[in-house]
Each structure stands twice: as structure tokens, then as C-alpha cells.
Design a protein around this motif. Structure first.
Motif, short mmCIF file in Angstrom:
data_model
loop_
_atom_site.label_atom_id
_atom_site.label_comp_id
_atom_site.label_asym_id
_atom_site.label_seq_id
_atom_site.Cartn_x
_atom_site.Cartn_y
_atom_site.Cartn_z
N HIS A 99 4.73 0.66 1.03
CA HIS A 99 5.03 -0.26 2.13
C HIS A 99 4.53 -1.66 1.80
O HIS A 99 3.35 -1.83 1.53
N TYR A 143 0.84 -1.19 0.00
CA TYR A 143 0.00 0.00 0.00
C TYR A 143 0.88 1.24 0.00
O TYR A 143 2.10 1.16 0.21
N TYR A 144 0.26 2.37 -0.23
CA TYR A 144 0.95 3.66 -0.14
C TYR A 144 0.41 4.39 1.08
O TYR A 144 -0.81 4.46 1.28
N ASN A 145 1.31 4.94 1.89
CA ASN A 145 0.86 5.70 3.06
C ASN A 145 0.49 7.12 2.64
O ASN A 145 0.55 7.48 1.45
N ASN A 146 0.12 7.94 3.62
CA ASN A 146 -0.33 9.31 3.33
C ASN A 146 0.74 10.19 2.69
O ASN A 146 0.43 11.18 2.05
#
Length: 135
Positions: free
Chosen positions: A67, A59-62
Motif C-alpha cells: 500500500h 508498507y505491506y499489510n498483514n
């Protein structure tokens, strides 16, 4: 299908007719390295079983940083965790780490298998429980 049916038969019995029915609903897909099986924000329309290769869940964080959460290896069933009637839109990606081959079912066909074959849901629950115990 060469590895999917023997894998399933470890968790329950199926008749030749049931195996033929399941086989008629499946198709094989090859994902090349870096191609996605699922993408964040897109409704999941298929169930898969990895026969060769490795997928990763990420996923991609803010901040936009990528990650990796975990990897999924051969002989693993990829379910969306829902009942097949509810649409599921993941917040993560499933991406091929290597060239990966899968046996794939549409969610509609998966539901039809479940409704047609007595004991299918029990077999899938056993497969899922085995996976969860290992991880």
C-alpha cells in the motif's frame, strides 16, 4: 548541494563559514528506480534532501499487500522525526519511483550541525512546518 543550500537559506540566514561546514558534512547519493532510501525494520542512519526525482512511502499489510501512503517530491527534507540520539526503525519503506538524487547526512553529522550552528534547529522547524502546511 547546489539546490540544498539555496533551499535552506529561504528559511534563515547562514554565514559562508556555516555553509562550508554544512557542505563538508554532506554527500550526494543517487538511487535508481525501485531502490530504497529506508527499509522497514532497519534502523535509520541518515537524513536526506531530494534534489531530483520522487520517493514513495509504502508498507505491506498483514496479508502481504503493498500500500502506497504518499509520495515525496524534489526539495523535500527527509527526517526521521526523532532527536538524532534515539534510533528510529520505520515500519515503512522509502523507495525511488524514478532515478532520484539526494543530498545526504549521517545522523551523527546532522546532530553535529545542530550543535554547532546557532539557529539550525529553528531553520529545520520552519522547513518542516512549511511541508506540513502544504500537505
Amino acid at each position: 548541494m547546489k539546490s540544498f543550500i539555496p533551499y535552506v537559506l529561504q528559511f534563515g540566514n547562514l554565514t559562508t563559514q556555516q555553509i562550508d561546514f554544512i557542505s563538508s558534512k554532506a554527500y550526494e547519493v543517487t538511487l535508481h528506480k525501485d531502490e530504497h532510501f529506508w527499509e522497514a525494520g532497519k534502523v535509520v542512519t541518515k537524513i536526506g534532501f531530494i534534489t531530483h526525482g520522487i520517493l514513495r512511502v509504502f508498507y505491506y499489510n498483514n496479508e502481504g499487500e503493498e500500500h502506497t501512503r504518499y509520495f515525496i517530491e524534489e526539495n523535500h527534507l527527509i527526517l526521521d522525526g526523532h532527536d538524532g540520539e534515539t534510533s528510529y526503525t520505520p515500519s515503512e519503506y522509502l523507495q525511488a519511483v524514478t532515478d532520484t538524487k539526494l543530498v545526504v547526512f549521517s545522523k551523527k553529522d546532522w546532530k553535529e550541525i545542530s550543535e554547532t550552528i546557532a539557529g539550525w534547529d529553528s531553520i529545520i522547524q520552519k522547513i518542516t512546518a512549511t511541508y506540513l502546511r502544504k500537505n
